[in-house]
Design a protein around this motif. Structure first.
Motif, short mmCIF file in Angstrom:
data_model
loop_
_atom_site.label_atom_id
_atom_site.label_comp_id
_atom_site.label_asym_id
_atom_site.label_seq_id
_atom_site.Cartn_x
_atom_site.Cartn_y
_atom_site.Cartn_z
N CYS A 205 80.48 21.15 -19.50
CA CYS A 205 81.61 20.21 -19.49
C CYS A 205 81.10 18.78 -19.43
N THR A 206 81.71 17.90 -20.18
CA THR A 206 81.36 16.48 -20.15
C THR A 206 82.63 15.65 -19.99
N CYS A 207 82.42 14.39 -19.59
CA CYS A 207 83.56 13.55 -19.22
C CYS A 207 83.59 12.27 -20.03
N PRO A 208 84.77 11.68 -20.20
CA PRO A 208 84.89 10.38 -20.88
C PRO A 208 84.41 9.25 -19.97
N ALA A 209 84.29 8.05 -20.53
CA ALA A 209 83.86 6.89 -19.75
C ALA A 209 84.82 6.65 -18.59
N GLY A 210 84.25 6.28 -17.45
CA GLY A 210 85.06 6.03 -16.26
C GLY A 210 85.24 7.24 -15.38
N TYR A 211 84.66 8.38 -15.80
CA TYR A 211 84.76 9.61 -15.01
C TYR A 211 83.37 10.22 -14.85
N LYS A 212 83.23 11.10 -13.87
CA LYS A 212 81.98 11.83 -13.66
C LYS A 212 82.31 13.29 -13.39
N LEU A 213 81.36 14.15 -13.69
CA LEU A 213 81.56 15.58 -13.50
C LEU A 213 81.39 15.94 -12.04
N SER A 214 82.33 16.67 -11.49
CA SER A 214 82.24 17.09 -10.10
C SER A 214 81.17 18.16 -9.96
N PRO A 215 80.67 18.42 -8.74
CA PRO A 215 79.61 19.42 -8.56
C PRO A 215 79.97 20.82 -9.05
N ASN A 216 81.29 21.13 -9.15
CA ASN A 216 81.64 22.47 -9.64
C ASN A 216 81.42 22.62 -11.13
N GLY A 217 81.08 21.50 -11.81
CA GLY A 217 80.70 21.55 -13.21
C GLY A 217 81.84 21.69 -14.18
N ALA A 218 83.08 21.62 -13.72
CA ALA A 218 84.21 21.83 -14.63
C ALA A 218 85.20 20.67 -14.64
N VAL A 219 85.43 20.06 -13.51
CA VAL A 219 86.48 19.05 -13.39
C VAL A 219 85.88 17.65 -13.43
N CYS A 220 86.49 16.78 -14.24
CA CYS A 220 86.09 15.37 -14.28
C CYS A 220 86.87 14.60 -13.23
N GLU A 221 86.15 13.88 -12.39
CA GLU A 221 86.79 13.08 -11.36
C GLU A 221 86.46 11.61 -11.57
N ASP A 222 87.26 10.77 -10.97
CA ASP A 222 87.10 9.33 -11.18
C ASP A 222 85.72 8.85 -10.74
N LEU A 223 85.11 7.99 -11.55
CA LEU A 223 83.86 7.34 -11.21
C LEU A 223 84.18 5.99 -10.59
N ASP A 224 83.76 5.78 -9.35
CA ASP A 224 84.01 4.51 -8.67
C ASP A 224 82.94 3.51 -9.08
N GLU A 225 83.23 2.73 -10.12
CA GLU A 225 82.27 1.75 -10.60
C GLU A 225 81.97 0.69 -9.55
N CYS A 226 82.93 0.44 -8.66
CA CYS A 226 82.76 -0.60 -7.64
C CYS A 226 81.75 -0.19 -6.57
N ALA A 227 81.44 1.11 -6.49
CA ALA A 227 80.52 1.60 -5.47
C ALA A 227 79.06 1.47 -5.89
N ALA A 228 78.81 1.02 -7.12
CA ALA A 228 77.43 0.85 -7.58
C ALA A 228 76.73 -0.21 -6.73
#
Length: 566
Positions: A205-228
């Protein structure tokens, strides 16, 4: 102690308590009989730190030790005494080495760091990230190489393609055993919430920009760009689902999606060229001359709202220019390294490497006090009065070098970053961004960290063969000086630097009214002779007196009559 002196000190203590000048000491501090507070470690160390000397009264040696003369430390479990100055100096003088026990840290990194072989400290999350952050590649040694279908675990290890989906969890977050193991994209999209690709082991599974793959490998969750560590926004960053937006501090306007431009006057740089002080207009490239110094300046500072310029020279003198007049405000030991202004109250602070102290001077330039002088070897200095904060580069025991932080009264001192072996210099701040910056000669980089200790980042690839000698930061721009001249570098695109002036500029500082934002000060209506900002006191300030004077309940500073008549 003479009776008259004892009576005097007791009277002073009672006056201080009755006048309510002193609150309870903070955790980790010991309260003197005169009401003052000192760090616990200063009690019975052979040096009188309380005004009344109460920190050195009723001091006995550790169990099993012998009595030693004042100013000496008794060896534990053995016979002998050593000078207090030799305690915790990195060399064992006592037979059992007890003079080097229970000492403050002299080496090693913070708990949140990883220690490189060359003793540089990097954030733990950079260990085994595929990049040579240590500069000696020790952070990438013993890191398993990930093949094309391998999985990099959060702890830095790599799980091979054969171990992926083998029914055993190898990564701490279970990412090597996604719930899509054995799935096919043709059936329910393989279980993926977004894009699915068939692999020999199952559905990837892969995700669009602005999201990251959760550890379960299936669900895309929000990527917090501000936390970089280095936020995409110069000032404030607000995360949104799948994206983020930037906003700026008061006085700045958002330019594009992430840059904040200052309103008001054009950005200028206060600089030294040879012995001449001047202001460079970054936009027009015009230079306004201010003053020519008699000796080489070693530090610069300014108070823009009052129209004051300060510089220190190699002889130990500090000069001030206001209007068309220039005068000497301090003359002392050579060794001054850092100058900084409390622009809210008009005070001047400086460091001296020879006397190993930080000093503070009144706005009128007629009196000063020693702010810190114990267990400190400061160099560059930065103040942030709007947050009541003070920062400095400190050379500790051994070869340990740290970036230190305290309130502006010197209390609640702590280590922000360990910068041992970096050859760090040119400490500066982008005030609106609440970030500190410095040059690392060894790493050939600009290092940065937020004033709260988070967001530590290295900006590399900025220097060629020439070392950098000066640094200033404002509006998301970094101004780098080397032996060729001055460069302007966008922080978000550090490789796109531009040459703007051919001149050797050993000292530069960003000069703009928004680098010294105005605001309320707890010191405005106080009776203090010297008022030190602090958030460690509910009042927001600590009163201090010039050298040789004491604070009375009225808030005035006087020389004790017992010392006058002594």
């Amino acid at each position: 102690m003479e009776l008259s002196l004892l009576v005097c000190l007791n009277l002073l203590a009672s006056l201080i308590f009755s006048g309510g000048q002193t609150l309870e000491c903070h955790q980790g501090q010991w309260q003197c009989d005169d009401g003052g507070c000192i760090p616990n470690g200063w009690k019975c160390d052979g040096q009188g730190d309380c005004l009344d000397g109460s920190d050195e009264i009723d001091c006995t040696g550790p169990p099993g030790s012998i009595d030693c003369p004042l100013g000496q430390f008794p060896c534990v479990d053995s016979v002998g005494c050593v000078d207090v100055s030799a305690r915790c100096d990195g060399q064992k003088q006592c037979p059992t080495g007890s003079d080097e026990e229970n000492c403050p840290a002299t080496e090693g990194c913070l708990d949140s760091d990883w220690t490189c072989r060359n003793r540089i400290c990097i954030p733990k999350e950079l260990h085994c990230n595929g990049q040579n952050d240590c500069m000696d590649n020790s952070d990438e040694e013993d890191c398993d190489l990930c093949g094309e279908n391998g999985v990099r675990c959060p702890e830095g290890t790599c799980v091979s393609a054969a171990e992926r989906c083998d029914g055993q969890v190898h990564c701490s977050d279970g990412s090597d055993e996604p719930i899509t193991c054995g799935h096919m994209c043709s059936m329910n999209n393989g279980g993926c919430s977004h894009v699915c690709t068939d692999e020999p082991w199952g559905a990837r599974c892969t995700c669009p920009a602005g999201y990251k793959l959760s550890p379960n490998g299936a669900v895309c969750e929000d990527l917090d760009e501000c936390a970089a560590p280095l936020s995409p926004c110069v000032h404030h960053c607000s995360n949104t689902i799948g994206s983020y937006y930037c906003h700026c501090r008061e006085g700045f306007k958002l330019n594009g999606s992430s840059t904040c431009l200052a309103s008001g006057n054009n950005t200028q740089l206060l600089m030294v060229q040879r012995r001449a002080l001047g202001l460079l207009n970054v936009k027009s490239r015009q230079v306004e001359a201010i003053q020519t110094a008699w000796f080489d300046p070693v530090a610069l500072a300014f108070d823009i709202s009052r129209g004051w310029y300060y510089w220190a020279d190699t002889q130990g003198s500090i000069y001030k220019r206001g209007g068309r007049q220039t005068w000497t405000v301090y003359t002392g030991e050579p060794g001054i390294k850092g100058l900084a202004c409390d622009w809210l109250n008009g005070y001047l602070f400086w460091t001296n490497q020879k006397t190993e102290s930080i000093y503070m001077q009144a706005a009128d330039g007629k009196s000063f006090t020693t702010l810190l002088s114990k267990n400190i070897r400061p160099s560059e200095l930065v103040l942030l009065p709007v947050e009541s904060l003070m920062f400095w580069i400190n050379a500790g025991p051994g070869d340990r070098v740290t970036l230190e932080k305290s309130w502006m009264d010197g209390s609640e001192r702590s280590t922000l970053v360990v910068i041992t072996a970096q050859s760090a210099h040119s400490l500066t701040a982008d005030v609106a961004a609440r970030r500190l910056y410095w040059i690392s000669d060894f790493k050939r980089s600009i290092e940065t960290v937020k004033v709260d200790g988070t967001g530590r980042t290295s900006l590399t690839g900025l220097f060629g063969t020439q070392p950098a000698i000066g640094l200033a930061v404002f509006e998301g721009w970094m101004y780098l000086a080397d032996v060729k001249g001055l460069w302007q570098v966008p922080q978000n695109q550090p490789r796109q630097k531009k040459f703007i002036l051919k001149a050797e500029l050993p000292l530069i500082a960003a000069y703009h009214e928004l680098q010294q934002p105005q605001g309320s000060s707890a010191c405005v209506k106080t009776p203090c002779h010297l008022c030190q900002l602090t958030k460690g006191n509910p009042l927001g300030f600590t009163c201090a007196c010039p050298v040789s004077k004491v604070l009375l309940p009225s808030g005035t500073c006087e020389i004790p009559w017992c010392f006058i008549n002594k």
